[in-house]
Structures are given as C-alpha cells and as structure tokens.
Motif scaffolding. Structure first.
Motif, PDB file in Angstrom:
ATOM      1  N   GLY A   1      -9.189  -2.691   2.006  1.00 56.02           N
ATOM      2  CA  GLY A   1      -7.713  -2.478   1.238  1.00 56.02           C
ATOM      3  C   GLY A   1      -6.624  -3.487   1.785  1.00 56.02           C
ATOM      4  O   GLY A   1      -5.954  -4.012   1.128  1.00 56.02           O
TER       5      GLY A   1
ATOM      6  N   ALA B   1      -6.701   4.365   0.404  1.00 54.61           N
ATOM      7  CA  ALA B   1      -5.333   5.019   0.433  1.00 54.61           C
ATOM      8  C   ALA B   1      -4.409   4.878   1.883  1.00 54.61           C
ATOM      9  O   ALA B   1      -3.451   4.825   1.895  1.00 54.61           O
ATOM     10  CB  ALA B   1      -5.172   6.368  -0.095  1.00 54.61           C
TER      11      ALA B   1
ATOM     12  N   ALA C   1      -3.080   1.460   1.762  1.00 57.55           N
ATOM     13  CA  ALA C   1      -1.965   1.559   1.024  1.00 57.55           C
ATOM     14  C   ALA C   1      -0.552   2.152   1.602  1.00 57.55           C
ATOM     15  O   ALA C   1       0.602   1.793   1.911  1.00 57.55           O
ATOM     16  CB  ALA C   1      -1.989   2.161  -0.426  1.00 57.55           C
TER      17      ALA C   1
ATOM     18  N   ALA D   1      -1.302   3.757  -4.450  1.00 55.71           N
ATOM     19  CA  ALA D   1      -2.650   3.745  -4.879  1.00 55.71           C
ATOM     20  C   ALA D   1      -3.070   4.441  -5.797  1.00 55.71           C
ATOM     21  O   ALA D   1      -2.340   5.599  -6.123  1.00 55.71           O
ATOM     22  CB  ALA D   1      -3.314   3.937  -3.525  1.00 55.71           C
TER      23      ALA D   1
END
Length: 328
Positions: A205, A224, A227, A234
């Motif tokens: 990510g 996440a 994020a 997210a």
C-alpha cells in the motif's frame, strides 16, 4: 470520534447481513446439533477466516451446531486435519481448498459419509464435496463508484492476496466501479503472494501511495495501515474496518458466510447431498453481501448514484461484470 457518533454517521445498508442473516435460509433442525469442524489455513483474525469463524461461533451459541476448529493449518497438514476431523465424527467440515484442491477432493472421496463444504475456485464434486466462493464484488463495485468521485490525484490502488479468480474478480469490480464514474482514473494493482501478511500488505500500500494513489482498496488486511500512516482514505473488504480505522476506512465491501453456512447445515441435517455450489447465497441480491459506508465522506451526488446502482443490483436490473482475469 466516539463510538456513538461514528455509528450515527455510518450508513449501514446491510443490517440483515450485519446480524448474520440467520433468517435467509430456514434451518432444518435436527434432534441434536450438527457436529461441525472448521479448518482455517490462516489465523481466525484474518478477515476471510473471521467471517467463517464468527458465523460458526454464532451457530454454535444458538445450539444449531457443535463447533471445533483449527487455525493456521499449513497446506501440507490440511488433508490430515480433514481426515482427523472426519474420523472424529464431525458431519460437516468447513474450510478452504484453494491451495489443496486435489488433496481435499481425495480426502472427501475417502470419507463419503462426511460432508465437506470448502472455499474453492473449482467446482463441486460427487455428493459430499460442496464449494463456495467469496463473491462480495458487488460491494467492491459500489465502493469503487465512491472512490472514483473522491480521488484528487486520479490514481487509486488495490492490494490483493494472489491472482486467483475470486481475488481478481473483486479487484476488477472495484476498478470497474471507479471507471464507471471516472474513466480517466489510473488503477494500480499489487499482490502480496499470501492470504495473511499484514506487514507485507502495508508495504504494498505504501508503494502505491508513493506512486500517486490517494485511495486504496484493501482486499488484504494491512492495507488500511498504509492509508492511515499517510493520511489517505481506504476501502475495506469482507468485514467492517471502519471502527478500527474511523478516520481512514470510509467504505467496506461486506460478505457474510452465515447464509452459506445455513444452507449447508440444512442440507446435512436433512440428509441431502452437499455436492453443490453454495456461492449464490453470498451474493448481494440474495442478501449475503452488501456495502457499508460513512455518509458524508464522498460527494452527495456520488452517494446518491451509488445507492441507485445498489438498488438496481438488488432488483436484478444491473449485474456487475464478473471478470476473473488477472488485473493489469
């Protein structure tokens, strides 16, 4: 943000799903609870396994089944675990055959009086080997519609486990949802090569954020975290991640295993063959999957368009494309 305030802001479009959808498939109650074993290749905290585990635990609390389970079972040990649970007299075994398709089917053939219903990319086999897929792609498409209208960099990313048909279909559906409202948006895709490695999903990510993504779709748990670390939004998958990431995850493509479990239990209790595909019980139009989102994060017109599309899906007026090819 307090829990009560968060709940007041969140629009839950799947209240039946959140409650387990126990009424969707009437259970054929036996004189005694059905003995069920769950074999989880990943820890039960993994999102997908947690969906199965919670449904099984709930059914056990209701007295419908007796439930035993193992978690973190490796591929080499999986066939042995199946055999041992069958030898112990469990009537139904729930699990996953993705990494052991051939071996799992052989065990089922060795124990014709035991019902096996496993997550699989293949087809049912014989009278006692049933399959199910995790088809929450409708919710992923709808989340993509929101993301496509929210992105400011015009780049979004998806982090998945590995390019198997189910994962591909989910990520492709998210991308199609984005494209339906923002054709020029770029979509980055990364696979971590395993079903459970949150640190690796976080790293993937972060790489996508460095490449310009300002919204991430987390097919895998851990996305996440990246994020949150970079202060972007997210989308979660399978379970509702918003309580865990209240300022990060704004939408989730939910999936509930209970309707599938209910159907399998009913078949076993009634003495019916389980050699069938139970996937459809988890579809949105059947009440087995949905979307949950925090109202007010996406533009109002984007939310309205998404809700209209959801209604069309539920009514059978629109079908999200089922693209199982590896996303590029």
């Amino acid at each position: 943000m307090t829990k009560d305030l968060l709940m007041s802001r969140r629009t839950l479009m799947a209240s039946g799903l959140a409650l387990g959808v126990s009424g969707l498939v009437p259970l054929a109650r036996a004189a005694a609870p059905v003995k069920v074993a769950g074999i989880h290749a990943s820890p039960v905290e993994n999102a997908w396994n947690s969906c199965l585990h919670k449904a099984l635990q709930d059914a056990a609390k209701e007295g419908v089944i007796e439930y035993v389970f193992s978690e973190g079972v490796s591929g080499t040990d999986y066939p042995r675990a199946m055999s041992e649970y069958a030898e112990q007299g469990n009537k139904l075994i729930i699990g996953e055959a993705y990494a052991v398709e051939k071996e799992a089917r052989q065990v089922a053939a060795d124990y014709p009086d035991t019902a096996f219903v496993l997550g699989s990319s293949g087809k049912e086999e014989g009278s006692n080997f049933g399959v199910f897929g995790t088809w929450n792609y409708d919710g992923a498409y709808l989340a993509g519609m929101l993301a496509g209208k929210m992105t400011k960099s015009n780049v979004v990313g998806s982090v998945g486990a590995m390019p198997i048909p189910e994962v591909n279909m989910l990520i492709n559906a998210f991308a199609e949802g984005v494209k339906s409202v923002n054709p020029g948006c770029k979509h980055l895709v990364a696979f971590i090569g395993t079903f459970f490695d949150p640190p690796k999903a976080r790293e993937a990510g972060l790489a996508q954020i460095d490449a310009g993504a300002d919204i991430l779709f987390g097919e895998r748990i851990g996305t996440a975290d990246a994020a949150k670390e970079r202060n972007i939004k997210a989308v979660g998958s399978l379970i509702d991640y918003t309580p865990r990431y209240p300022d990060t995850v704004f939408a989730n493509a939910l999936w509930g295993f209970r309707p599938i479990l209910n159907a399998a239990i009913a078949d076993v209790a009634a003495g019916k063959p389980v050699g069938r595909n139970y996937t459809a019980f988890g579809l949105m139009k059947e009440g087995g999957s949905d979307i949950v989102f925090v109202k007010g994060v996406a533009p109002a017109e984007a939310e309205a368009a998404m809700e209209a599309k959801r209604a069309d899906i539920k009514a059978g007026k629109f079908e999200v494309p089922q693209n199982m090819e590896q996303p590029k």
